[in-house]
Design an enzyme around this catalytic site. Structure first.
Site, mmCIF file in Angstrom:
data_model
loop_
_atom_site.group_PDB
_atom_site.id
_atom_site.type_symbol
_atom_site.label_atom_id
_atom_site.label_comp_id
_atom_site.label_asym_id
_atom_site.label_seq_id
_atom_site.Cartn_x
_atom_site.Cartn_y
_atom_site.Cartn_z
ATOM 1 N N SER A 35 57.174 61.839 67.177
ATOM 2 C CA SER A 35 55.836 61.951 67.764
ATOM 3 C C SER A 35 55.492 60.800 68.701
ATOM 4 C CB SER A 35 54.789 62.022 66.647
ATOM 5 O OG SER A 35 54.923 60.919 65.770
ATOM 6 N N ASP A 343 45.228 56.684 65.853
ATOM 7 C CA ASP A 343 44.894 57.635 64.794
ATOM 8 C C ASP A 343 45.427 57.231 63.415
ATOM 9 O OD1 ASP A 343 47.568 57.960 65.141
ATOM 10 O OD2 ASP A 343 47.514 60.080 65.642
ATOM 11 N N HIS A 346 49.724 56.162 65.335
ATOM 12 C CA HIS A 346 50.260 56.039 66.697
ATOM 13 C C HIS A 346 49.416 55.113 67.568
ATOM 14 C CE1 HIS A 346 51.373 59.991 64.990
ATOM 15 N NE2 HIS A 346 52.551 59.695 65.490
#
Ligand SMILES: *[C@@H]1O[C@H](CO)[C@@H](O)[C@H](O)[C@H]1NC(C)=O
Length: 381
Positions: A35, A343, A346
């Site tokens: 991610s 968040d 990240h």
């Protein structure tokens, strides 16, 4: 007059090619990862299942969710901008993709270890490498039957492109959460194999023609709100910057092994730049010296709610969930650029920008003789 004109002409001819063409030796980026560098891979494989399908993801740069785990761009996006390339399209995006300047195989949740019963990571590094091989073969077949097409990379760019790999973080998380291992147990069990697998991936890309391969290490998980909140920590487990000593220690142990693997692989692969990028050091310094980079918050999440770290597992960024018995819809802080963490897990758009600037600065490359800026007139980011 005459000599001044001559001098001006000389200066102009010396500068013009650079100004006119913005010379850069890297025509494409091929990226692999999780991610931290997923620009839509997971979304196009499994739509509407993950946080960045929703606002406030994307609020700072794209102005709407762009399937990235950030309020804006990721480091791979800033790298593309610096090299004068468009944002690279996800391999799995069927409409609107343009691959002439690279492709992104990264997918959220991806781990180095292949899918198995103990955790859920369908698009592992092995799958991504296989996708790349299929992609490359299809491009080469297409070029040989139709000539080059303007939405596909040239055959040459598979050799001259820059390859980036950023993966490993999920292998830790899966071991902690699904296998319930401690950082110490993780060190003893899964980590040695992990670094070897990444070294193997580098070897495979080399066999496919890659000659410039950058491998980013794993960042300081022990400073992240998720790791600080989700797992319990003894009072003695914190360093002077509020990061978990044991969780960072596990990451550093792995990074040392990754370094060693890459130096072994480097010796076996002549004529290639196999580069270790110590982003751990860059990101850790964000937490150690936040004001140097314009950050006001450190281990608090910008988009989150609750507790010491502004993070609650059951009520994450953009979701509605229970916080102290009340249902809360979790929004963003008003100034994401002054946060390192977006968040809970990240980086923010701004942290990704500074990270990429630091990487391009060249001090975090191993071997230190490698340089992007000497081979590319980079654009300011
Ligand atoms: C926590 O996140 C909220 C958004 O839900 C934000 O408004 C607030 O400023 C953040 N708090 C801290 C301490 O960072």
């Amino acid at each position: 007059m005459g000599s001044r004109f001559f001098l001006q002409a000389l200066v102009l001819t010396a500068l013009l090619p650079v100004i006119a063409y913005g010379k850069c030796d890297f025509p494409a980026i091929f990226n692999f990862g999780d991610s931290n560098s997923d620009t839509g891979g997971w979304h196009f494989a499994f739509p509407y299942q993950m946080l960045p399908d929703n606002a406030p993801y994307g609020r700072t740069f794209f102005g709407q969710p762009s399937y990235r785990y950030s309020d804006g761009r990721l480091s791979v996006d800033f790298l593309a901008q610096a090299l004068g390339l468009p944002f690279i399209s996800p391999f799995l995006q069927s409409v609107g993709s343009r691959f002439e300047q690279g492709a992104n195989f990264a997918a959220s949740g991806a781990s180095v270890r292949p899918t198995s019963t103990d955790f859920n990571a369908p698009i592992s590094l092995t799958v991504q490498l296989n996708q790349f091989k299929v992609f490359k073969q299809q491009v080469l077949d297409t070029i040989s039957s139709h000539g080059s097409l303007n939405y596909l990379p040239s055959a040459d760019s598979f050799k001259t492109g820059i390859y980036t790999i950023e993966i490993g973080g999920n292998d830790f998380d899966n071991a902690y959460r699904s296998l319930k291992l401690s950082p110490l147990q993780v060190k003893q069990t899964i980590l040695p194999k992990l670094a070897k697998s990444v070294g193997g991936a580098v070897q495979e890309l080399y066999n496919e023609g890659a000659r410039t391969i950058l491998v980013k290490d794993v960042g300081p998980q022990g400073c992240g709100p998720f790791w600080l909140t989700y797992f319990s920590h003894a009072p003695t487990d914190f360093d002077q910057h509020g990061c978990s000593i044991s969780y960072n220690d596990a990451v550093q142990f792995y990074n040392t092994q990754l370094r060693e693997q890459l130096s072994l692989v480097r010796k076996q692969l002549p004529g290639a730049d196999i580069v270790y990028v110590s982003q751990y050091d860059i990101i850790y310094d964000f937490f150690a010296n936040p004001s140097k980079y314009g950050f006001k918050a450190t281990t608090q999440s910008c988009c989150g709610v609750g507790g010491k770290y502004n993070f609650t597992w059951a009520a994450q960024c953009g979701l509605t969930g229970p916080v102290n018995g009340k249902s809360v819809t979790v929004g963003s802080c008003s100034d994401p650029a002054s946060y390192i963490i977006w968040d809970g897990i990240h980086l923010t758009d701004q942290a990704n920008r500074v990270l990429t600037q630091q990487i391009l600065g060249g001090k975090y490359f191993e071997p230190s003789t490698f340089s992007i800026t000497s081979r590319c007139q980079t654009q300011p980011i």
